[in-house]
Design an enzyme around this catalytic site. Structure first.
Site, PDB file in Angstrom:
ATOM      1  N   GLY A  19       0.886  -1.177   0.000  1.00 40.25           N
ATOM      2  CA  GLY A  19       0.000   0.000   0.000  1.00 40.25           C
ATOM      3  C   GLY A  19       0.908   1.207   0.000  1.00 40.25           C
ATOM      4  O   GLY A  19       1.997   1.166   0.572  1.00 40.25           O
ATOM      5  N   GLY A 100      -5.791  -5.472   4.012  1.00 36.72           N
ATOM      6  CA  GLY A 100      -5.499  -4.078   3.667  1.00 36.72           C
ATOM      7  C   GLY A 100      -6.226  -3.080   4.547  1.00 36.72           C
ATOM      8  O   GLY A 100      -6.613  -3.400   5.667  1.00 36.72           O
ATOM      9  N   ASP A 140      -5.162   9.985  15.911  1.00 37.77           N
ATOM     10  CA  ASP A 140      -5.194  10.014  14.439  1.00 37.77           C
ATOM     11  C   ASP A 140      -6.011   8.835  13.906  1.00 37.77           C
ATOM     12  O   ASP A 140      -5.641   8.196  12.928  1.00 37.77           O
ATOM     13  CB  ASP A 140      -3.754   9.958  13.892  1.00 37.77           C
ATOM     14  CG  ASP A 140      -3.715  10.290  12.402  1.00 37.77           C
ATOM     15  OD1 ASP A 140      -2.763   9.868  11.717  1.00 37.77           O
ATOM     16  OD2 ASP A 140      -4.676  10.924  11.912  1.00 37.77           O
ATOM     17  N   LYS A 142      -8.469   6.962  11.818  1.00 39.06           N
ATOM     18  CA  LYS A 142      -9.123   7.205  10.526  1.00 39.06           C
ATOM     19  C   LYS A 142      -9.170   5.892   9.769  1.00 39.06           C
ATOM     20  O   LYS A 142      -8.488   4.924  10.138  1.00 39.06           O
ATOM     21  CB  LYS A 142      -8.382   8.273   9.724  1.00 39.06           C
ATOM     22  CG  LYS A 142      -6.911   8.014   9.519  1.00 39.06           C
ATOM     23  CD  LYS A 142      -6.237   9.217   8.877  1.00 39.06           C
ATOM     24  CE  LYS A 142      -4.738   9.003   8.750  1.00 39.06           C
ATOM     25  NZ  LYS A 142      -4.046  10.197   8.252  1.00 39.06           N
ATOM     26  N   ASN A 145      -6.111   3.945   8.951  1.00 34.82           N
ATOM     27  CA  ASN A 145      -5.352   3.350  10.066  1.00 34.82           C
ATOM     28  C   ASN A 145      -6.074   2.186  10.720  1.00 34.82           C
ATOM     29  O   ASN A 145      -5.744   1.787  11.834  1.00 34.82           O
ATOM     30  CB  ASN A 145      -5.034   4.433  11.111  1.00 34.82           C
ATOM     31  CG  ASN A 145      -4.000   5.416  10.594  1.00 34.82           C
ATOM     32  OD1 ASN A 145      -3.261   5.098   9.666  1.00 34.82           O
ATOM     33  ND2 ASN A 145      -3.974   6.614  11.157  1.00 34.82           N
ATOM     34  N   ASP A 161      -0.637   2.910  13.269  1.00 39.81           N
ATOM     35  CA  ASP A 161      -0.138   4.282  13.142  1.00 39.81           C
ATOM     36  C   ASP A 161      -0.278   5.083  14.426  1.00 39.81           C
ATOM     37  O   ASP A 161      -1.275   5.768  14.650  1.00 39.81           O
ATOM     38  CB  ASP A 161      -0.832   5.018  11.991  1.00 39.81           C
ATOM     39  CG  ASP A 161      -0.173   6.361  11.731  1.00 39.81           C
ATOM     40  OD1 ASP A 161      -0.366   6.920  10.646  1.00 39.81           O
ATOM     41  OD2 ASP A 161       0.557   6.854  12.626  1.00 39.81           O
ATOM     42  N   THR A 180      -2.799  21.742  49.179  1.00 36.91           N
ATOM     43  CA  THR A 180      -4.009  22.511  49.552  1.00 36.91           C
ATOM     44  C   THR A 180      -4.020  23.761  48.670  1.00 36.91           C
ATOM     45  O   THR A 180      -2.977  24.338  48.380  1.00 36.91           O
ATOM     46  CB  THR A 180      -3.912  22.960  51.033  1.00 36.91           C
ATOM     47  OG1 THR A 180      -2.688  23.699  51.162  1.00 36.91           O
ATOM     48  CG2 THR A 180      -3.904  21.747  51.948  1.00 36.91           C
TER      49      THR A 180
END
Ligand SMILES: C/C(=N\NC(=N)N)c1ccc(NC(=O)c2cc3cccc([N+](=O)[O-])c3[nH]2)cc1
Length: 324
Positions: A19, A100, A140, A142, A145, A161, A180
């Site tokens: 890929g 994939g 990230d 998506k 990933n 990723d 405190t």
């Protein structure tokens, strides 16, 4: 072949590109002595690539953090690192994910069935639940990933990723809040009220991923010029196409809506999502357990390098509370 590090060439025969594109390159490789197939993710060092091509997300500025995370995580729905080499570039050797990227399964006209969306999304939730439990925010998430373990529709998915990931450590604010507050300025106490909602960014991204898996189109896009993409996102104004969503269950859309909430404190959390009606699906969870069992038989169990002190059995049944 010249450019790969010698010690990497001694162990692996690098073959074709699996890929490539904005996320950098992934090569197929064969481990010499075991003949097993692996994937090698190349993370470019060269300033040129990352400067001239801004979409080259693989700025290696925190490769150490990423490799550190990859070495410590141990979950069936998170990618496994096998090896790491540094040369002209960085090379991360990983398990092969023959299905994939999920991204390619959701591109029009391809559409996933709701059942398959549920099987995949359930696994993403377990993976992100594991990360959040270990103080890791992915940041990230998506479709690119999320990788599929095989070409079968019923398969394991794994998140990859960690180039943008963040480890939530002890912050100085937490230390400050231990004492405190006699002399503490109000703005520090106010900020304390809003800080630490980092995990919720992953929940928003999961909402976008689920929206796209179910509908085949993005909730926010610059296609419709107005409002602008950022205005759509900041107002939580997602694009609703009745024609598409009419075939999808109300439960599924309800879950999407509960993730795409602008106020992070009101946004659905991972644990709440795992209890949502759409995911109370015994058949789907049984399918996942079967897929898990298949791989467990094949895989030699490595000593899990987890953060948790040794001696605790680790189940992947998210409903069995395994403590903090
Ligand atoms: C660690 C990482 N990225 N880190 C970073 N960008 N900083 C990373 C990113 C992406 C991947 N992708 C793959 O392993 C991957 C993509 C792909 C496409 C077709 C076929 C296969 N395959 O394994 O058969 C693929 N594997 C693997 C690792």
């Amino acid at each position: 072949q010249l450019e790969y590090p010698k010690e990497m060439q001694n162990k692996y025969i690098v073959s074709k590109t699996l890929g490539s594109g904005a996320c950098g390159e992934v090569k197929l490789a064969f481990e010499r002595d075991t003949h097993t197939k692996v994937a090698i993710k190349i993370i470019r060092k060269s300033k040129f690539m990352t400067d001239v091509l801004p979409e080259m997300q693989d700025k290696p500025f925190n490769i150490e953090t990423e490799v550190g995370i990859l070495k410590r995580i141990d979950h069936p729905c998170l990618i496994r690192i096998i090896d790491f080499f540094e040369g002209k570039d960085f090379y991360i050797v990983l398990e092969l994910m023959e299905g994939g990227e999920l991204f390619d399964k959701v591109q029009r006209p391809a559409r996933l069935s709701e059942r398959t969306c549920k099987l995949y999304f359930y696994q993403m939730l377990l993976a992100v639940q594991y990360l959040h439990k270990h103080g890791i925010i992915h940041r990230d998430l998506k479709l690119e990933n999320v990788l599929l373990s095989s070409r079968e529709e019923n398969c394991l998915v794994k998140i990859t990723d960690f180039g943008q990931s963040k480890i939530i450590g002890e912050t100085s604010l937490m230390q400050t809040l231990c004492g405190t507050p006699d002399y503490l300025a109000p703005e520090i106490l106010h900020f304390a009220g809003t800080a630490g909602y980092g995990r919720s960014v992953d929940c928003w991204s999961l909402g976008v991923i689920l929206f796209m898996c179910l509908s085949g189109y993005p909730p926010f896009s610059k296609k419709s010029a107005r409002p602008s993409l950022t205005e759509q996102i900041t107002s939580g104004n997602y694009c609703y196409i009745e024609e598409v969503w009419k075939d999808i269950s109300r439960d599924a859309f309800d879950l999407v809506q509960k993730f795409l909430v602008v106020d992070p404190t009101k946004r659905l959390k991972i644990e709440e999502a795992l209890e949502h009606p759409w995911l109370q699906d015994e058949h789907m969870r049984h399918t996942f357990q079967q897929l898990l069992a298949q791989t467990q038989n094949m895989r030699v169990k490595p000593e899990p390098l987890t953060l948790v002190p040794p001696g605790r059995k680790r189940d992947y049944h998210e409903d069995e509370k395994t403590g903090p």
